[in-house]
Motif scaffolding. Sequence first.
Motif, PDB file in Angstrom:
ATOM      1  N   GLU A  88       0.827  -1.202   0.000  1.00  0.00           N
ATOM      2  CA  GLU A  88       0.000   0.000   0.000  1.00  0.00           C
ATOM      3  C   GLU A  88       0.863   1.254   0.000  1.00  0.00           C
ATOM      4  N   TYR A  89       1.927   1.219   0.820  1.00  0.00           N
ATOM      5  CA  TYR A  89       2.832   2.361   0.906  1.00  0.00           C
ATOM      6  C   TYR A  89       3.500   2.612  -0.445  1.00  0.00           C
ATOM      7  N   ARG A  90       3.970   1.547  -1.074  1.00  0.00           N
ATOM      8  CA  ARG A  90       4.657   1.689  -2.365  1.00  0.00           C
ATOM      9  C   ARG A  90       3.712   2.253  -3.427  1.00  0.00           C
ATOM     10  N   ALA A  91       2.460   1.778  -3.421  1.00  0.00           N
ATOM     11  CA  ALA A  91       1.476   2.282  -4.379  1.00  0.00           C
ATOM     12  C   ALA A  91       1.202   3.765  -4.125  1.00  0.00           C
ATOM     13  N   GLY A  92       1.066   4.147  -2.867  1.00  0.00           N
ATOM     14  CA  GLY A  92       0.843   5.549  -2.519  1.00  0.00           C
ATOM     15  C   GLY A  92       2.038   6.410  -2.882  1.00  0.00           C
ATOM     16  N   LEU A  93       3.229   5.895  -2.633  1.00  0.00           N
ATOM     17  CA  LEU A  93       4.459   6.625  -2.949  1.00  0.00           C
ATOM     18  C   LEU A  93       4.561   6.884  -4.450  1.00  0.00           C
ATOM     19  N   GLN A  94       4.335   5.850  -5.250  1.00  0.00           N
ATOM     20  CA  GLN A  94       4.437   6.023  -6.695  1.00  0.00           C
ATOM     21  C   GLN A  94       3.341   6.940  -7.230  1.00  0.00           C
ATOM     22  N   ALA A  95       2.126   6.797  -6.712  1.00  0.00           N
ATOM     23  CA  ALA A  95       1.024   7.653  -7.179  1.00  0.00           C
ATOM     24  C   ALA A  95       1.290   9.117  -6.836  1.00  0.00           C
ATOM     25  N   LEU A  96       1.746   9.374  -5.623  1.00  0.00           N
ATOM     26  CA  LEU A  96       2.001  10.757  -5.222  1.00  0.00           C
ATOM     27  C   LEU A  96       3.220  11.332  -5.934  1.00  0.00           C
ATOM     28  N   ALA A  97       4.290  10.553  -6.056  1.00  0.00           N
ATOM     29  CA  ALA A  97       5.484  11.033  -6.764  1.00  0.00           C
ATOM     30  C   ALA A  97       5.152  11.340  -8.222  1.00  0.00           C
ATOM     31  N   LEU A  98       4.373  10.490  -8.843  1.00  0.00           N
ATOM     32  CA  LEU A  98       3.975  10.710 -10.227  1.00  0.00           C
ATOM     33  C   LEU A  98       3.130  11.973 -10.350  1.00  0.00           C
ATOM     34  N   THR A  99       2.221  12.176  -9.410  1.00  0.00           N
ATOM     35  CA  THR A  99       1.368  13.366  -9.428  1.00  0.00           C
ATOM     36  C   THR A  99       2.200  14.632  -9.241  1.00  0.00           C
ATOM     37  N   VAL A 100       3.119  14.607  -8.288  1.00  0.00           N
ATOM     38  CA  VAL A 100       3.979  15.770  -8.042  1.00  0.00           C
ATOM     39  C   VAL A 100       4.835  16.052  -9.273  1.00  0.00           C
ATOM     40  N   HIS A 101       5.458  15.014  -9.790  1.00  0.00           N
ATOM     41  CA  HIS A 101       6.360  15.188 -10.931  1.00  0.00           C
ATOM     42  C   HIS A 101       5.627  15.718 -12.162  1.00  0.00           C
ATOM     43  N   LEU A 102       4.455  15.179 -12.449  1.00  0.00           N
ATOM     44  CA  LEU A 102       3.728  15.606 -13.644  1.00  0.00           C
ATOM     45  C   LEU A 102       2.985  16.915 -13.439  1.00  0.00           C
ATOM     46  N   SER A 103       2.782  17.326 -12.206  1.00  0.00           N
ATOM     47  CA  SER A 103       2.119  18.600 -11.933  1.00  0.00           C
ATOM     48  C   SER A 103       3.075  19.770 -12.048  1.00  0.00           C
ATOM     49  N   GLU A 104       4.355  19.518 -11.888  1.00  0.00           N
ATOM     50  CA  GLU A 104       5.347  20.577 -12.008  1.00  0.00           C
ATOM     51  C   GLU A 104       5.442  21.039 -13.449  1.00  0.00           C
ATOM     52  N   ASP A 105       5.923  22.271 -13.602  1.00  0.00           N
ATOM     53  CA  ASP A 105       6.246  22.781 -14.926  1.00  0.00           C
ATOM     54  C   ASP A 105       5.023  22.804 -15.833  1.00  0.00           C
TER      55      ASP A 105
ATOM     56  N   TRP B 249     -10.106  -7.477  -7.021  1.00  0.00           N
ATOM     57  CA  TRP B 249      -8.832  -7.160  -7.656  1.00  0.00           C
ATOM     58  C   TRP B 249      -8.937  -5.791  -8.291  1.00  0.00           C
ATOM     59  N   LEU B 250      -7.935  -4.961  -8.062  1.00  0.00           N
ATOM     60  CA  LEU B 250      -7.926  -3.634  -8.657  1.00  0.00           C
ATOM     61  C   LEU B 250      -6.493  -3.215  -8.942  1.00  0.00           C
ATOM     62  N   PRO B 251      -6.315  -2.307  -9.923  1.00  0.00           N
ATOM     63  CA  PRO B 251      -4.957  -1.847 -10.219  1.00  0.00           C
ATOM     64  C   PRO B 251      -4.387  -1.086  -9.019  1.00  0.00           C
ATOM     65  N   ALA B 252      -3.085  -1.145  -8.844  1.00  0.00           N
ATOM     66  CA  ALA B 252      -2.429  -0.554  -7.674  1.00  0.00           C
ATOM     67  C   ALA B 252      -2.707   0.942  -7.537  1.00  0.00           C
ATOM     68  N   TRP B 253      -2.922   1.647  -8.642  1.00  0.00           N
ATOM     69  CA  TRP B 253      -3.170   3.088  -8.543  1.00  0.00           C
ATOM     70  C   TRP B 253      -4.471   3.356  -7.790  1.00  0.00           C
ATOM     71  N   LYS B 254      -5.450   2.449  -7.882  1.00  0.00           N
ATOM     72  CA  LYS B 254      -6.717   2.652  -7.162  1.00  0.00           C
ATOM     73  C   LYS B 254      -6.543   2.496  -5.660  1.00  0.00           C
ATOM     74  N   LEU B 255      -5.490   1.857  -5.244  1.00  0.00           N
ATOM     75  CA  LEU B 255      -5.158   1.749  -3.830  1.00  0.00           C
ATOM     76  C   LEU B 255      -4.241   2.902  -3.412  1.00  0.00           C
ATOM     77  N   GLY B 256      -3.290   3.250  -4.271  1.00  0.00           N
ATOM     78  CA  GLY B 256      -2.304   4.274  -3.942  1.00  0.00           C
ATOM     79  C   GLY B 256      -2.818   5.693  -3.991  1.00  0.00           C
ATOM     80  N   LEU B 257      -3.701   5.983  -4.934  1.00  0.00           N
ATOM     81  CA  LEU B 257      -4.184   7.353  -5.090  1.00  0.00           C
ATOM     82  C   LEU B 257      -4.992   7.839  -3.882  1.00  0.00           C
TER      83      LEU B 257
END
Length: 173
Positions: A46-63, A155-163
């Motif tokens: 769960e932590y890894r899914a949340g980490l990747q979802a948030l990092a991806l959101t931060v990274h793509l929200s910049e610039d 069963w659900l994709p990891a982003w639905k748990l991480g987001l």
Amino acid sequence: MLSESTNGTGGTSGDGLAVPMAWLCAEYLADEVLRTAALVAPGSLEYRAGLQALALTVHLSEDTEGAGGRGAAGGPRTPVRLDALLRRTAYDRPWPSWVEERLAARQAASDDGPDLALAHTAWRNLRDTWVRAADLEGSDADDPGSAVDEEEQVWLPAWKLGLPLAHLSLYLR
């Protein structure tokens, strides 16, 4: 901050390997937010899914002025505000299509650096990894206050748990 460390070698370390500073900064921020919220154990799926979802959101929200390691007029990237991240990770937002659009826009802008490669890998992991978790969408729609039956798993994709984890961690910040 530049998206890659140059150390005087044109964006690479001595052996030609670029350092993905923008991605590493986004991942560090995501880690700090999730650890501070302390909702799940670090190292868990769960932590890894949340980490990747948030990092991806931060990274793509910049610039938001354009793809690439620089903002408008060649200046540094624009930092992301907390309220913008909360809106982007909200339940009613089309997050997967937003991620794919932002990744495609950066790819089209020839931003093929190591940051983009790591962002693509994170998205692929979140999209293609399926986890078994409580059915959050299967709760009684007539009673918004009804409890989620944690015994009913789907069963659900990891982003639905991480987001949702990323969103709640940001909210508790």
